[in-house]
Design a protein around this motif. Structure first.
Motif, PDB file in Angstrom:
ATOM      1  N   UNK A   2       0.775  -1.233   0.000  1.00  0.00           N
ATOM      2  CA  UNK A   2       0.000   0.000   0.000  1.00  0.00           C
ATOM      3  C   UNK A   2       0.804   1.279   0.000  1.00  0.00           C
ATOM      4  N   UNK A   3       2.104   1.186  -0.168  1.00  0.00           N
ATOM      5  CA  UNK A   3       2.930   2.398  -0.215  1.00  0.00           C
ATOM      6  C   UNK A   3       2.805   3.089  -1.567  1.00  0.00           C
ATOM      7  N   UNK A   4       2.406   2.322  -2.571  1.00  0.00           N
ATOM      8  CA  UNK A   4       2.150   2.865  -3.907  1.00  0.00           C
ATOM      9  C   UNK A   4       0.785   2.341  -4.337  1.00  0.00           C
ATOM     10  N   UNK A   5      -0.014   3.207  -4.910  1.00  0.00           N
ATOM     11  CA  UNK A   5      -1.346   2.797  -5.360  1.00  0.00           C
ATOM     12  C   UNK A   5      -1.434   2.765  -6.884  1.00  0.00           C
ATOM     13  N   UNK A   6      -0.291   2.958  -7.528  1.00  0.00           N
ATOM     14  CA  UNK A   6      -0.265   2.979  -8.990  1.00  0.00           C
ATOM     15  C   UNK A   6       1.007   2.292  -9.491  1.00  0.00           C
ATOM     16  N   UNK A   7       0.943   1.842 -10.723  1.00  0.00           N
ATOM     17  CA  UNK A   7       2.117   1.299 -11.394  1.00  0.00           C
ATOM     18  C   UNK A   7       3.066   2.456 -11.714  1.00  0.00           C
ATOM     19  N   UNK A   8       4.306   2.172 -12.082  1.00  0.00           N
ATOM     20  CA  UNK A   8       5.239   3.248 -12.452  1.00  0.00           C
ATOM     21  C   UNK A   8       4.720   4.136 -13.583  1.00  0.00           C
ATOM     22  N   UNK A   9       3.779   3.636 -14.364  1.00  0.00           N
ATOM     23  CA  UNK A   9       3.190   4.414 -15.460  1.00  0.00           C
ATOM     24  C   UNK A   9       2.086   5.347 -14.968  1.00  0.00           C
ATOM     25  N   UNK A  10       1.849   5.359 -13.674  1.00  0.00           N
ATOM     26  CA  UNK A  10       0.812   6.155 -13.002  1.00  0.00           C
ATOM     27  C   UNK A  10      -0.597   5.594 -13.182  1.00  0.00           C
ATOM     28  N   UNK A  52      -3.630  -1.793  10.904  1.00  0.00           N
ATOM     29  CA  UNK A  52      -3.273  -0.440  11.331  1.00  0.00           C
ATOM     30  C   UNK A  52      -3.659   0.581  10.271  1.00  0.00           C
ATOM     31  N   UNK A  53      -3.359   0.274   9.013  1.00  0.00           N
ATOM     32  CA  UNK A  53      -3.694   1.211   7.928  1.00  0.00           C
ATOM     33  C   UNK A  53      -5.203   1.358   7.765  1.00  0.00           C
ATOM     34  N   UNK A 102      -6.565   4.947   6.161  1.00  0.00           N
ATOM     35  CA  UNK A 102      -5.651   5.359   5.092  1.00  0.00           C
ATOM     36  C   UNK A 102      -5.875   4.617   3.787  1.00  0.00           C
ATOM     37  N   UNK A 103      -6.194   3.326   3.863  1.00  0.00           N
ATOM     38  CA  UNK A 103      -6.402   2.553   2.640  1.00  0.00           C
ATOM     39  C   UNK A 103      -6.926   1.172   2.948  1.00  0.00           C
ATOM     40  N   UNK A 104      -7.232   0.448   1.871  1.00  0.00           N
ATOM     41  CA  UNK A 104      -7.755  -0.908   1.991  1.00  0.00           C
ATOM     42  C   UNK A 104      -6.698  -1.914   1.554  1.00  0.00           C
ATOM     43  N   UNK A 105      -6.693  -3.091   2.176  1.00  0.00           N
ATOM     44  CA  UNK A 105      -5.730  -4.129   1.788  1.00  0.00           C
ATOM     45  C   UNK A 105      -6.084  -4.720   0.431  1.00  0.00           C
ATOM     46  N   UNK A 106      -5.216  -5.559  -0.101  1.00  0.00           N
ATOM     47  CA  UNK A 106      -5.525  -6.212  -1.374  1.00  0.00           C
ATOM     48  C   UNK A 106      -6.844  -6.983  -1.306  1.00  0.00           C
ATOM     49  N   UNK A 107      -7.534  -7.023  -2.435  1.00  0.00           N
ATOM     50  CA  UNK A 107      -8.773  -7.807  -2.513  1.00  0.00           C
ATOM     51  C   UNK A 107      -8.422  -9.280  -2.383  1.00  0.00           C
ATOM     52  N   UNK A 108      -9.189  -9.996  -1.577  1.00  0.00           N
ATOM     53  CA  UNK A 108      -8.912 -11.419  -1.355  1.00  0.00           C
ATOM     54  C   UNK A 108      -9.793 -12.266  -2.261  1.00  0.00           C
ATOM     55  N   UNK A 109      -9.142 -13.153  -3.001  1.00  0.00           N
ATOM     56  CA  UNK A 109      -9.834 -14.078  -3.893  1.00  0.00           C
ATOM     57  C   UNK A 109      -9.546 -15.508  -3.435  1.00  0.00           C
TER      58      UNK A 109
END
Length: 141
Positions: free
Chosen positions: A46-54, A90-91, A96-103
């Protein structure tokens, strides 16, 4: 002795998926062709919410697999599942954000990645269908 060898070989064959390299996958049309370990850590933690391409990144976790999630995070971050869950708790608590979607399994992750250009997930080494591509290989001990 033959029974011991047969049991040993059977145990090894059932455990191979735990030894297999893990593949980090994205949609085939995602412009990212390769990610470095730090970039994958940042996205999945969760430190980045986008790929390097934004382009936004939608992370996917496998939940009901034979320790796949635990193996992935231990090899990627050095943290065990309890530590990863505590980190995300904690997050989430801080809003602050949501964890990865669980499948439920790898097939669901592959299907979700194939249907969502923003998705990123992980699976064991296998033949992948058209519509997804590997952006990082994560060796496992």
């Amino acid at each position: 002795m033959r029974a011991y060898i047969l049991t040993f070989l059977l145990t090894i064959s059932l455990s191979v998926s735990a030894w297999a390299d893990l593949l980090v996958i994205v949609h085939a049309n995602n412009p990212v062709s390769m990610l470095e370990r730090k970039q994958v850590v940042d996205i999945f933690m969760g430190r980045a919410t986008a790929f390097p391409t934004q382009q936004p990144a939608h992370t996917l976790d496998v939940t009901n697999s034979s320790d796949l999630r635990a193996i992935f995070y231990k090899n990627l971050t050095g943290k065990n599942e309890a530590q990863v869950d505590a980190y995300w708790a904690t997050l989430v608590f801080a809003g602050r954000m949501s964890p990865p979607e669980k499948l439920p399994d790898e097939a669901a992750v592959i299907k979700a990645v194939k249907n969502n250009p923003a998705a990123i997930g992980y699976v064991t080494r296998q033949n992948l269908p058209a519509g997804v591509k590997v952006v990082m290989e994560l060796p496992t001990p």
